[in-house]
Design a protein around this motif. Structure first.
Motif, mmCIF file in Angstrom:
data_model
loop_
_atom_site.group_PDB
_atom_site.id
_atom_site.type_symbol
_atom_site.label_atom_id
_atom_site.label_comp_id
_atom_site.label_asym_id
_atom_site.label_seq_id
_atom_site.Cartn_x
_atom_site.Cartn_y
_atom_site.Cartn_z
ATOM 1 N N UNK A 140 0.812 -1.210 0.000
ATOM 2 C CA UNK A 140 0.000 0.000 0.000
ATOM 3 C C UNK A 140 0.842 1.254 0.000
ATOM 4 N N UNK A 143 2.222 1.738 -3.426
ATOM 5 C CA UNK A 143 1.143 2.119 -4.332
ATOM 6 C C UNK A 143 0.794 3.590 -4.159
ATOM 7 N N UNK A 144 0.637 3.969 -2.916
ATOM 8 C CA UNK A 144 0.208 5.339 -2.653
ATOM 9 C C UNK A 144 1.323 6.345 -2.914
ATOM 10 N N UNK A 231 5.077 -3.306 -12.703
ATOM 11 C CA UNK A 231 4.704 -4.693 -12.484
ATOM 12 C C UNK A 231 5.031 -5.183 -11.087
ATOM 13 N N UNK A 233 4.486 -3.576 -8.437
ATOM 14 C CA UNK A 233 3.618 -2.960 -7.441
ATOM 15 C C UNK A 233 2.226 -3.543 -7.537
ATOM 16 N N UNK A 234 1.699 -3.847 -6.396
ATOM 17 C CA UNK A 234 0.437 -4.577 -6.385
ATOM 18 C C UNK A 234 -0.736 -3.651 -6.114
ATOM 19 N N UNK A 235 -1.889 -4.122 -6.493
ATOM 20 C CA UNK A 235 -3.115 -3.366 -6.231
ATOM 21 C C UNK A 235 -3.377 -3.327 -4.745
ATOM 22 N N UNK A 236 -4.198 -2.383 -4.362
ATOM 23 C CA UNK A 236 -4.567 -2.322 -2.950
ATOM 24 C C UNK A 236 -5.471 -3.480 -2.615
#
Lengths: 236, 236
Positions: A140, A143-144, A231, A233-236
């Motif tokens: 997270x 991502x953020x 790639x 980095x993952x979705x929340x």
DNA sequence: CCAAAAGTGTTAGCGCTACACCCATGA
DNA sequence: TCATGGGTGTAGCGCTAACACTTTTGG
């Protein structure tokens, strides 16, 4: 009507993942759990939600009780509710993550509260499903941070550009060209150059900067697109 | 040790915000609440978490019980825990959002379950803090859709590019140039052109496309950067 | 004087945006 | 035949990535 009869009530807890940066590496804070089960083992900052407090209040209270930290960046992450996650009794846990400048609180945390910082790579085993919480929190913040300037929360109020770059390289686990990096961060208009140098990192010294708080709030929503390798980095 | 004594147990609920798209507008699904308090008033799909189920299981069960929907895109959004949010008794609610193709379930939902679709602009007053949940869900899908191809969940398995564009224009509340739009979506490699046209929308007809599922999963993390006006999109 | 980190500019290529015309067809 | 929506190409600009040398100063 006074109550919802026939419904089961559950224990509700809060767990806080506290991230810190000391100029070298990104770390998380753990304490030795003070009660059974798993007493004495490494754990996130956790505790039960009390009848009269909101979740945000609970997370702030727990963080303060266990580390003395107050007024830090704290954001709800995800709620974990597997029926088996706590072996003693079903407990649903709302996970929060916090971002702090390690050095600001270093002495207080270790002397008064016996919490310890661990680098990401050398984190000991934590209790229950907390490893999963930590992994999600790492995703997270990456991502953020790719779109919002949250990583400044991990730095002291005066910092240098090389320090900032080092932080980004840590969080995204990648190398960034320093010329392009400084161009981009300066172009955001978020930094104010000070007439003062940090001589700790080099002989020549690096200029200190501080956040332009006005621009910070107005540009929080759209910072820079900083995903070096999407790639990873993952979705929340 | 059997239990955590001296801790208060709370009611835990799940509320689902169901988004649908019918080719015209983005809508949300509401039902008339079946029990007190607020019985008969418009509400999200909600219910209490049972002792033996996880939160994901609870949300899926509740969605199925109240709408018949099964196997749809469902993702945890945020947990709401203000002590006063339910006037009868403190209830913490874990909000989920779902994305479905309205037409696929339209008859079933209205005939069997008496749920109704409302456009964003004409949503009736909902109970408790559910308006806040809806607002947060809207922000979240915009935020996520800006980088991940989640909006395909709102379309039938065969869809046309004008339909897809219309959906994006709805979600982001903006106009997009159709030449640039089709170039971008086709460039993702996520679409397979079919030898079949939808003649409903025009005389000439528009080609149907379907998702390339292999590319869909591999490219889910990094779709296109589709934020038309970043300032209008809020952080999670 | 040398090692080590800070600081700074230019260029080439790519991607995005802006923009306009023809196509197919049902009525 | 005409009105309506579908489908396509290009050129210019801006942004980004790649890349190397000079400065400072403590030891």
């Amino acid at each position: 009507m006074q109550k919802y009869s026939k419904q089961t009530r559950l224990l509700l807890a809060v767990d806080c993942i506290v991230f810190g940066f000391d100029g070298e590496a990104l770390k998380i804070l753990l304490i030795k759990r003070g009660f059974q089960p798993e007493k004495g083992n490494w754990s996130l900052m956790g505790g039960f939600v009390q009848p009269d407090e909101s979740l945000d209040q609970a997370s702030n209270r727990i963080l303060k009780e266990l580390t003395g930290l107050e007024g830090v960046y704290l954001e709800q992450l995800h709620t974990f509710g597997d029926p088996q996650r706590d072996p003693i009794e079903r407990t649903v846990s709302v996970a929060y993550f916090a971002l702090i400048d390690i050095n600001k609180y270093k002495k207080q945390i270790s002397d008064d509260y016996h919490a310890e910082w661990f680098t990401m790579k050398r984190t000991p085993k934590v209790i229950f499903d907390q490893q999963e919480m930590v992994e999600l929190a790492k995703k997270r913040i990456r991502y953020k941070a790719a779109m919002h300037p949250i990583l400044f929360e991990l730095l002291p109020s005066k910092f240098t550009i090389p320090q900032l770059q080092n932080l980004y390289e840590n969080v995204f686990n990648t190398a960034i060209d320093k010329r392009n990096f400084s161009k981009r961060v300066l172009a955001t208009g978020l930094l104010i150059k000070l007439n003062e140098k940090d001589k700790a990192g080099s002989k020549r010294g690096a200029y200190y900067y501080q956040l332009n708080m006005h621009n910070y709030y107005s540009k929080f929503q759209a910072f820079m697109n900083f995903i070096p390798n999407p790639d990873s980095i993952s979705a929340s």
